[in-house]
Design a protein around this motif. Structure first.
Motif, PDB file in Angstrom:
ATOM      1  N   GLN A 250      -9.192  -6.691   5.299  1.00 35.76           N
ATOM      2  CA  GLN A 250      -9.515  -5.746   6.451  1.00 35.76           C
ATOM      3  C   GLN A 250      -8.831  -4.406   5.908  1.00 35.76           C
ATOM      4  O   GLN A 250      -9.349  -3.254   6.013  1.00 35.76           O
ATOM      5  N   ALA A 251      -7.409  -4.547   5.661  1.00 31.86           N
ATOM      6  CA  ALA A 251      -6.606  -3.300   5.327  1.00 31.86           C
ATOM      7  C   ALA A 251      -6.910  -2.842   3.836  1.00 31.86           C
ATOM      8  O   ALA A 251      -7.005  -1.508   3.820  1.00 31.86           O
ATOM      9  N   LEU A 252      -7.498  -3.609   3.004  1.00 31.40           N
ATOM     10  CA  LEU A 252      -7.819  -3.222   1.770  1.00 31.40           C
ATOM     11  C   LEU A 252      -9.451  -2.417   1.817  1.00 31.40           C
ATOM     12  O   LEU A 252      -9.477  -1.426   1.419  1.00 31.40           O
ATOM     13  N   GLU A 253     -10.021  -2.990   2.717  1.00 31.41           N
ATOM     14  CA  GLU A 253     -11.522  -2.349   2.982  1.00 31.41           C
ATOM     15  C   GLU A 253     -11.236  -0.875   3.735  1.00 31.41           C
ATOM     16  O   GLU A 253     -11.774  -0.025   3.350  1.00 31.41           O
ATOM     17  N   GLN A 254     -10.295  -0.968   4.720  1.00 31.30           N
ATOM     18  CA  GLN A 254     -10.234   0.493   5.418  1.00 31.30           C
ATOM     19  C   GLN A 254      -9.367   1.342   4.299  1.00 31.30           C
ATOM     20  O   GLN A 254      -9.819   2.525   4.332  1.00 31.30           O
ATOM     21  N   ALA A 255      -8.662   1.115   3.445  1.00 26.39           N
ATOM     22  CA  ALA A 255      -8.023   1.715   2.368  1.00 26.39           C
ATOM     23  C   ALA A 255      -8.937   2.366   1.474  1.00 26.39           C
ATOM     24  O   ALA A 255      -8.997   3.362   1.135  1.00 26.39           O
ATOM     25  N   ARG A 256      -9.750   1.511   0.946  1.00 22.74           N
ATOM     26  CA  ARG A 256     -10.705   1.969  -0.088  1.00 22.74           C
ATOM     27  C   ARG A 256     -11.775   2.827   0.529  1.00 22.74           C
ATOM     28  O   ARG A 256     -12.237   3.940   0.236  1.00 22.74           O
TER      29      ARG A 256
ATOM     30  N   LEU B 153       0.882  -1.274   0.143  1.00 23.05           N
ATOM     31  CA  LEU B 153      -0.104  -0.045   0.037  1.00 23.05           C
ATOM     32  C   LEU B 153       0.830   1.204   0.033  1.00 23.05           C
ATOM     33  O   LEU B 153       1.920   1.232   0.775  1.00 23.05           O
ATOM     34  N   ASP B 154       0.297   2.200  -0.778  1.00 19.42           N
ATOM     35  CA  ASP B 154       0.996   3.623  -0.980  1.00 19.42           C
ATOM     36  C   ASP B 154      -0.208   4.474  -0.441  1.00 19.42           C
ATOM     37  O   ASP B 154      -1.014   4.990  -1.310  1.00 19.42           O
ATOM     38  N   GLU B 155      -0.344   4.845   0.986  1.00 19.26           N
ATOM     39  CA  GLU B 155      -1.221   5.487   1.434  1.00 19.26           C
ATOM     40  C   GLU B 155      -1.466   6.913   1.171  1.00 19.26           C
ATOM     41  O   GLU B 155      -2.257   7.389   1.302  1.00 19.26           O
ATOM     42  N   ASP B 156      -0.151   7.299   0.686  1.00 13.90           N
ATOM     43  CA  ASP B 156      -0.094   8.828   0.594  1.00 13.90           C
ATOM     44  C   ASP B 156      -0.502   9.001  -0.727  1.00 13.90           C
ATOM     45  O   ASP B 156      -1.502  10.281  -1.029  1.00 13.90           O
ATOM     46  N   ASP B 157      -0.376   8.468  -1.653  1.00 19.21           N
ATOM     47  CA  ASP B 157      -1.045   8.363  -3.064  1.00 19.21           C
ATOM     48  C   ASP B 157      -2.229   7.802  -3.248  1.00 19.21           C
ATOM     49  O   ASP B 157      -2.786   7.742  -4.467  1.00 19.21           O
TER      50      ASP B 157
END
Length: 282
Positions: free
Chosen positions: A224-230, A83-87
């Motif tokens: 869970q991480a992808l759900e939170q990211a989206r 994951l690149d949470e900044d972009d």
């Protein structure tokens, strides 16, 4: 044209060697150009030359994103979800050098679902008798193996899912080798009570296996991480479970709870397999 006539790639124009042709709907593609396509793309034979040219142009644009990608969170062992949470980007890859490997870089908003498929297989165990022949145990014994796959569904012009393995080798589980009661420090925990579980001989429950739990939990964590990211880090308010866009599903066909009688040996059971002869629940 004959079978052995010279063929040329309709993308780069180079001559295609023996066994190097990758057929398109209206042309030919060399193996070098084919390697530049997305690894998740599987519809080549129904693609036109123009379709392939369009995808290769996208892949070159993607290379710039891959070079800019900065990992803030990483999940997995062999195949990794980065994951690149900044972009607000993510990718799935086995490569260490993203700029060189050019894995597909997708926006968080492209995610439409995530599930875990668990493939189970069963092999009967045998022993050698006094005559040196392999014979069945009485009652029969079985070894179970499991492979864990994560499937990320996405909106994308060239593919709609990314399916990859969480474990690099199968996880094996043999119920007969487990002690009647696991040591307190290593016993699997009963989820509702939080107390160590009692293990009875012949009971089929792969959650007793530490490796099984490891990969099942890994898949849950990634979903869970992808759900939170989206969703921007939190579940949308008021969303019902069935409306949750990320569905963590196991592919195992788990039957409804309740007692049943084994048609093979007549034993009374409650699990997916007979505790006495190993037969699956009808």
């Amino acid at each position: 044209m004959g079978l052995f006539d010279k063929k040329y790639c309709d993308i780069c124009g180079e001559k295609i060697g023996l066994l190097g042709n990758r057929k398109l709907e209206d042309g030919n593609l060399c193996k070098d150009c084919a390697k530049k396509l997305s690894p998740w793309f599987s519809d080549r034979r129904r693609s036109t030359v123009e379709d392939i040219k369009g995808q290769l142009a996208y892949r070159e644009e993607n290379r710039e994103k891959a070079a800019q990608f900065r990992t803030t969170r990483s999940f997995g062992e062999d195949w990794k979800v980065l994951l690149d949470e900044d972009d607000r980007w993510f990718t799935v890859t086995r490569a260490r050098d993203l700029a060189e490997a050019n894995p597909d870089i997708l926006d968080f908003d492209a995610i439409t679902g995530c599930r875990m498929d668990i493939d189970e297989s069963r092999t009967e165990l045998t022993r050698e008798d006094a005559d040196g022949k392999d014979v069945s145990y009485v009652p029969p014994r079985y070894e179970y193996s499991y492979d864990f796959f994560l499937v990320i569904s996405v909106r994308h012009p060239y593919f709609d899912e990314m399916r990859f393995s969480l474990n690099s080798s199968s996880v094996y589980y043999e119920p007969q080798k487990l002690p009647q009661r696991a040591p307190m420090s290593h016993a699997p925990m009963d989820r509702p009570s939080g107390r160590p579980k009692m293990i009875s001989p012949g009971r089929i429950d792969p959650e007793d296996c530490a490796e099984y739990r490891k990969y099942r939990q890994m898949g849950d964590e990634i979903c869970q991480a992808l759900e939170q990211a989206r969703s921007g880090g939190k579940q949308p308010a008021g969303a019902a479970p069935e409306e949750n866009i990320i569905m963590r599903e196991a592919a195992q066909d788990i039957p409804a709870a309740g007692p049943w009688t084994c048609p093979a040996c007549g034993g009374a059971n409650t699990g997916r397999f007979c505790e006495y002869c190993g037969s699956p629940r009808p």
